[in-house]
Write an enzyme that holds these catalytic residues in place. Sequence first.
Site, short mmCIF file in Angstrom:
data_model
loop_
_atom_site.label_atom_id
_atom_site.label_comp_id
_atom_site.label_asym_id
_atom_site.label_seq_id
_atom_site.Cartn_x
_atom_site.Cartn_y
_atom_site.Cartn_z
N HIS A 78 4.06 -0.39 -11.02
CA HIS A 78 3.52 -1.64 -11.09
C HIS A 78 1.65 -0.98 -10.96
CE1 HIS A 78 1.36 -5.53 -10.14
NE2 HIS A 78 1.24 -5.12 -9.07
N SER A 91 -2.71 -7.10 -11.02
CA SER A 91 -2.00 -7.50 -10.05
C SER A 91 -2.57 -8.86 -9.53
CB SER A 91 -1.64 -6.61 -8.97
OG SER A 91 -0.80 -6.83 -8.05
N ARG A 103 3.36 -2.15 4.57
CA ARG A 103 2.97 -1.13 3.42
C ARG A 103 3.80 -0.43 2.82
NH1 ARG A 103 -1.20 -1.64 -0.45
NH2 ARG A 103 -2.21 0.52 -0.59
N ASP A 115 7.31 -1.34 -14.22
CA ASP A 115 6.75 -2.26 -13.01
C ASP A 115 8.01 -2.83 -12.52
OD1 ASP A 115 5.56 -4.15 -11.57
OD2 ASP A 115 3.87 -4.67 -12.87
C1 LIG Z 1 -12.43 0.83 1.92
C2 LIG Z 1 -11.67 0.86 0.96
O1 LIG Z 1 -10.93 2.15 1.05
S1 LIG Z 1 -11.41 -0.13 -0.30
C3 LIG Z 1 -9.76 -0.07 -0.97
C4 LIG Z 1 -9.60 1.09 -1.88
N1 LIG Z 1 -8.13 0.80 -2.15
C5 LIG Z 1 -7.61 -0.17 -3.19
O2 LIG Z 1 -8.89 -0.69 -3.79
C6 LIG Z 1 -6.24 -0.42 -3.31
C7 LIG Z 1 -5.95 0.28 -4.55
N2 LIG Z 1 -5.43 1.68 -4.41
C8 LIG Z 1 -4.38 2.10 -4.34
O3 LIG Z 1 -3.45 1.22 -4.23
C9 LIG Z 1 -4.22 3.63 -4.22
O4 LIG Z 1 -5.38 4.14 -3.82
C10 LIG Z 1 -3.85 4.18 -5.77
C11 LIG Z 1 -2.56 3.27 -6.41
C12 LIG Z 1 -5.05 4.24 -6.64
C13 LIG Z 1 -3.52 5.64 -5.63
O5 LIG Z 1 -2.72 5.80 -4.42
P1 LIG Z 1 -2.83 7.02 -3.45
O6 LIG Z 1 -2.36 6.70 -2.26
O7 LIG Z 1 -4.16 7.38 -3.43
O8 LIG Z 1 -2.11 7.93 -4.41
P2 LIG Z 1 -0.97 8.76 -4.15
O9 LIG Z 1 0.27 7.92 -4.36
O10 LIG Z 1 -0.90 10.03 -5.11
O11 LIG Z 1 -0.74 9.44 -2.60
C14 LIG Z 1 -1.76 10.41 -2.25
C15 LIG Z 1 -1.83 10.56 -0.91
O12 LIG Z 1 -0.52 10.88 -0.26
C16 LIG Z 1 -0.28 12.04 0.50
N3 LIG Z 1 1.01 12.56 0.04
C17 LIG Z 1 1.51 12.94 -1.09
N4 LIG Z 1 2.71 13.51 -0.72
C18 LIG Z 1 2.96 13.30 0.48
C19 LIG Z 1 4.20 13.48 1.28
N5 LIG Z 1 5.03 14.10 0.79
N6 LIG Z 1 3.85 13.39 2.63
C20 LIG Z 1 2.92 12.82 3.23
N7 LIG Z 1 1.84 12.38 2.34
C21 LIG Z 1 1.72 12.66 1.21
C22 LIG Z 1 -1.49 12.92 -0.18
O13 LIG Z 1 -1.89 13.64 0.40
C23 LIG Z 1 -2.58 11.81 -0.51
O14 LIG Z 1 -3.29 11.79 0.75
P3 LIG Z 1 -4.98 11.10 0.45
O15 LIG Z 1 -4.80 9.55 -0.05
O16 LIG Z 1 -5.19 11.30 1.99
O17 LIG Z 1 -5.64 11.98 -0.26
N1 LIG Z 2 -1.52 -1.21 -4.76
C1 LIG Z 2 -2.54 -2.36 -4.70
C2 LIG Z 2 -1.47 -3.69 -4.66
C3 LIG Z 2 -0.68 -3.69 -5.81
O1 LIG Z 2 -1.41 -3.53 -6.95
C4 LIG Z 2 -3.30 -2.41 -3.54
O2 LIG Z 2 -3.29 -1.95 -2.46
O3 LIG Z 2 -4.28 -3.27 -3.53
#
Ligand SMILES: CC(=O)SCCNC(=O)CCNC(=O)[C@H](O)C(C)(C)COP(=O)(O)OP(=O)(O)OC[C@H]1O[C@@H](n2cnc3c(N)ncnc32)[C@H](O)[C@@H]1OP(=O)(O)O
Ligand SMILES: N[C@@H](CCO)C(=O)O
Length: 398
Positions: A357, A146, A215, A324
């Site tokens: 994506h 991305s 978001r 994607d």
């Molecule tokens: C300081 C920092 O955090 S730095 C930055 C870290 N993040 C990044 O770098 C951004 C990149 N990461 C991301 O975009 C995301 O973390 C991803 C794409 C890797 C994964 O996305 P996630 O949100 O973790 O996974 P997913 O889509 O499965 O969602 C899971 C969450 O949704 C919640 N959820 C799932 N279904 C539901 C629902 N029906 N209703 C409400 N909440 C729900 C889960 O309980 C889970 O909660 P949690 O994150 O508190 O454990």
């Molecule tokens: N989910 C990503 C952005 C798109 O890849 C992020 O939160 O950094």
Amino acid sequence: MIPCRGRLEVGPLPLEQGGSLPRVELAFETWGRWDPQRKNAILVCHALTGDAHVAAHDPQDRPGWWEAAVGPGRPIDTRRWFVLCSNVLGSCYGSTGPSSPVDPKVPEARWGGRFPTVTVRDMVHAQRRLLDALGIDRLALVVGGSLGGMQALEWAVSYPDRVDAVAVLAAPPASSPHAIAWNEAQRQAIFADPAWQGGDYPPERPPRRGLALARMIAMATYRGRDEWAARFGRDAVPPDDDPVAARIGLYATAPRNEAERFRFQIESYLHYQGEKLVRRFDAASYVTLTRAMDLHDVGRDRGGLDQAVARVRGRVYVLSIASDLLYPVEEQRRLVRALRRAGKDVTWHVWRAPWGHDSFLVDAAGVAQRVMDWLDEPGQDAAGLEEGAAVAVGEGRP
Ligand SMILES: CC(=O)SCCNC(=O)CCNC(=O)[C@H](O)C(C)(C)COP(=O)(O)OP(=O)(O)OC[C@H]1O[C@@H](n2cnc3c(N)ncnc32)[C@H](O)[C@@H]1OP(=O)(O)O
Ligand SMILES: N[C@@H](CCO)C(=O)O
């Protein structure tokens, strides 16, 4: 010896769109040991809301955003590779951005709405200075998805003599009008929040509703249609469910009749994702970085895409994600074709992943393994892998 965490000033930075930033700092983290003889440095570039913390440094440390990809015995094996990641210019995780003070002697006077427009090229320029300061003259690989993939591509074109290989994951050669439209809708959600105040909000009263809404809109472009169909279907949330997002007043309340109390699971998921982001990200950085993504065009001021990619010296790996919705396969095809026309060494795979994506974040180990397999097999093209061949990376949800 390069530390495993740090922040370095990389000087005043002239900006592509005009003006300059008088003082730029970049936060970074590293894993493994840099060995100039073995040319073992890998730069990992993060996506929109990521940070420099790619993976935990020890068992007590918190996991990073590409945890399964980087570490001893993992696909990017830190017993062999030295891995560096820096938080991008404009972000809010330690690098200079809108929430930074204009003058470090006056910490309460933040850039806010005055933070200038930055581009992916500016980000890469700042990163190059960071590498200079750390004494890293050559990169074996730049990899990212991305916004990270946009940076990887810019690295290959801006600094062809410094890069042996780049892996561009789920990123286009230029942002399409469609992608810009989604970003603009997200920014307008932020601007419409009265707390926005032109970007000059106090840190304790940010435009949380606007950022949460941004978001939610973004999530619909980040994930897969089939994934959501299988995961949420048309299921409803139990009527007495009391989501945190509603309790803290992030979203507007619906009319008080029974029908309006009905909520789909997908709505609940989106509400939760919005709430999760406002806990960890700055709205003005969100505006700055989405704008940088809109402005991404590797051919700008270089005579177009063909002339830009003619500068590339290293090998290029392009990974498209079939599901994607944000940067569809066709956009990477355009990049691959331009690289081929220029006679470059490019390998292109289309990954049939269901998570849209963000698949490169969801199956981090699978994607990183694919990239490292490619890096280790320079003969892969010669072996006749079909251009755009479909690949399975990982099996099922990791
Ligand atoms: C300081 C920092 O955090 S730095 C930055 C870290 N993040 C990044 O770098 C951004 C990149 N990461 C991301 O975009 C995301 O973390 C991803 C794409 C890797 C994964 O996305 P996630 O949100 O973790 O996974 P997913 O889509 O499965 O969602 C899971 C969450 O949704 C919640 N959820 C799932 N279904 C539901 C629902 N029906 N209703 C409400 N909440 C729900 C889960 O309980 C889970 O909660 P949690 O994150 O508190 O454990
Ligand atoms: N989910 C990503 C952005 C798109 O890849 C992020 O939160 O950094």
